[in-house]
Design a protein around this motif. Structure first.
Motif, PDB file in Angstrom:
ATOM      1  N   SER A  71       1.608  -3.642  -4.873  1.00  0.00           N
ATOM      2  CA  SER A  71       2.914  -4.041  -5.412  1.00  0.00           C
ATOM      3  C   SER A  71       3.859  -2.845  -5.562  1.00  0.00           C
ATOM      4  O   SER A  71       5.067  -3.031  -5.691  1.00  0.00           O
ATOM      5  CB  SER A  71       2.758  -4.778  -6.745  1.00  0.00           C
ATOM      6  OG  SER A  71       2.230  -3.923  -7.727  1.00  0.00           O
ATOM      7  N   ASP A  72       3.326  -1.631  -5.501  1.00  0.00           N
ATOM      8  CA  ASP A  72       4.142  -0.423  -5.631  1.00  0.00           C
ATOM      9  C   ASP A  72       4.670   0.103  -4.303  1.00  0.00           C
ATOM     10  O   ASP A  72       5.391   1.107  -4.282  1.00  0.00           O
ATOM     11  CB  ASP A  72       3.340   0.696  -6.309  1.00  0.00           C
ATOM     12  CG  ASP A  72       3.075   0.411  -7.778  1.00  0.00           C
ATOM     13  OD1 ASP A  72       3.819  -0.390  -8.386  1.00  0.00           O
ATOM     14  OD2 ASP A  72       2.115   0.993  -8.317  1.00  0.00           O
ATOM     15  N   VAL A  73       4.292  -0.512  -3.173  1.00  0.00           N
ATOM     16  CA  VAL A  73       4.731  -0.024  -1.873  1.00  0.00           C
ATOM     17  C   VAL A  73       5.519  -1.105  -1.136  1.00  0.00           C
ATOM     18  O   VAL A  73       5.426  -2.281  -1.447  1.00  0.00           O
ATOM     19  CB  VAL A  73       3.547   0.475  -1.001  1.00  0.00           C
ATOM     20  CG1 VAL A  73       2.821   1.629  -1.687  1.00  0.00           C
ATOM     21  CG2 VAL A  73       2.590  -0.647  -0.648  1.00  0.00           C
ATOM     22  N   ASP A  74       6.274  -0.655  -0.143  1.00  0.00           N
ATOM     23  CA  ASP A  74       7.067  -1.575   0.670  1.00  0.00           C
ATOM     24  C   ASP A  74       6.337  -2.001   1.938  1.00  0.00           C
ATOM     25  O   ASP A  74       6.661  -3.041   2.512  1.00  0.00           O
ATOM     26  CB  ASP A  74       8.396  -0.909   1.044  1.00  0.00           C
ATOM     27  CG  ASP A  74       9.221  -0.594  -0.184  1.00  0.00           C
ATOM     28  OD1 ASP A  74       9.710  -1.550  -0.815  1.00  0.00           O
ATOM     29  OD2 ASP A  74       9.341   0.598  -0.538  1.00  0.00           O
ATOM     30  N   ALA A  75       5.376  -1.178   2.369  1.00  0.00           N
ATOM     31  CA  ALA A  75       4.656  -1.486   3.607  1.00  0.00           C
ATOM     32  C   ALA A  75       3.302  -0.800   3.604  1.00  0.00           C
ATOM     33  O   ALA A  75       3.101   0.205   2.910  1.00  0.00           O
ATOM     34  CB  ALA A  75       5.461  -1.028   4.817  1.00  0.00           C
ATOM     35  N   VAL A  76       2.388  -1.365   4.400  1.00  0.00           N
ATOM     36  CA  VAL A  76       1.058  -0.775   4.599  1.00  0.00           C
ATOM     37  C   VAL A  76       0.860  -0.611   6.099  1.00  0.00           C
ATOM     38  O   VAL A  76       1.102  -1.545   6.877  1.00  0.00           O
ATOM     39  CB  VAL A  76      -0.052  -1.672   4.013  1.00  0.00           C
ATOM     40  CG1 VAL A  76      -1.430  -1.107   4.328  1.00  0.00           C
ATOM     41  CG2 VAL A  76       0.133  -1.848   2.507  1.00  0.00           C
TER      42      VAL A  76
END
Length: 116
Positions: A71-76
């Motif tokens: 939830s803390d990132v925009d992409a993986v």
């Protein structure tokens, strides 16, 4: 590439990832302004390979899979390399990361063998 300033990108990988499939996206995303962090099973550097068999260099790891809150990132980003992909495929924490990214509608970039 678009301006990615303020975006947070997580790369998940283990040793024996294909070098170009982690290093090039990481560097390009950083040039575009994104904050990119590499996550693995431990914080030890991970071994890159070329063509699945030739060791090249080691890449520093920022944190472990367990430390990553999707939830803390925009992409993986998941680079390939058959050994890396096979290791990630069997790692429950890595599986959770990919499942969470999908469930949260995050951008999920899987390269070459990574979809395994």
């Amino acid at each position: 590439m678009a301006d990615l300033t303020g975006k947070k990108i997580a790369i998940i990988a283990t040793s024996h990832f294909e070098e170009a499939e982690l290093v090039q996206p990481r560097d390009e995303l950083r040039r575009a302004g994104a904050e990119v962090r590499v996550y693995s099973t431990s914080t030890d550097p991970i071994q890159a390979v070329e063509g699945d068999t030739q060791p090249t260099r080691k890449v520093e790891v920022d944190a472990t899979f367990a430390d990553l809150d999707v939830s803390d990132v925009d992409a993986v980003v998941v680079p390939g390399g058959t050994v890396n992909a096979d290791t990630i495929r069997t790692d429950e924490t890595a599986q959770r990361i990919v499942q969470d990214a999908t469930a949260q509608g995050k951008v999920l970039a899987v390269i070459c063998h990574a979809p395994w």
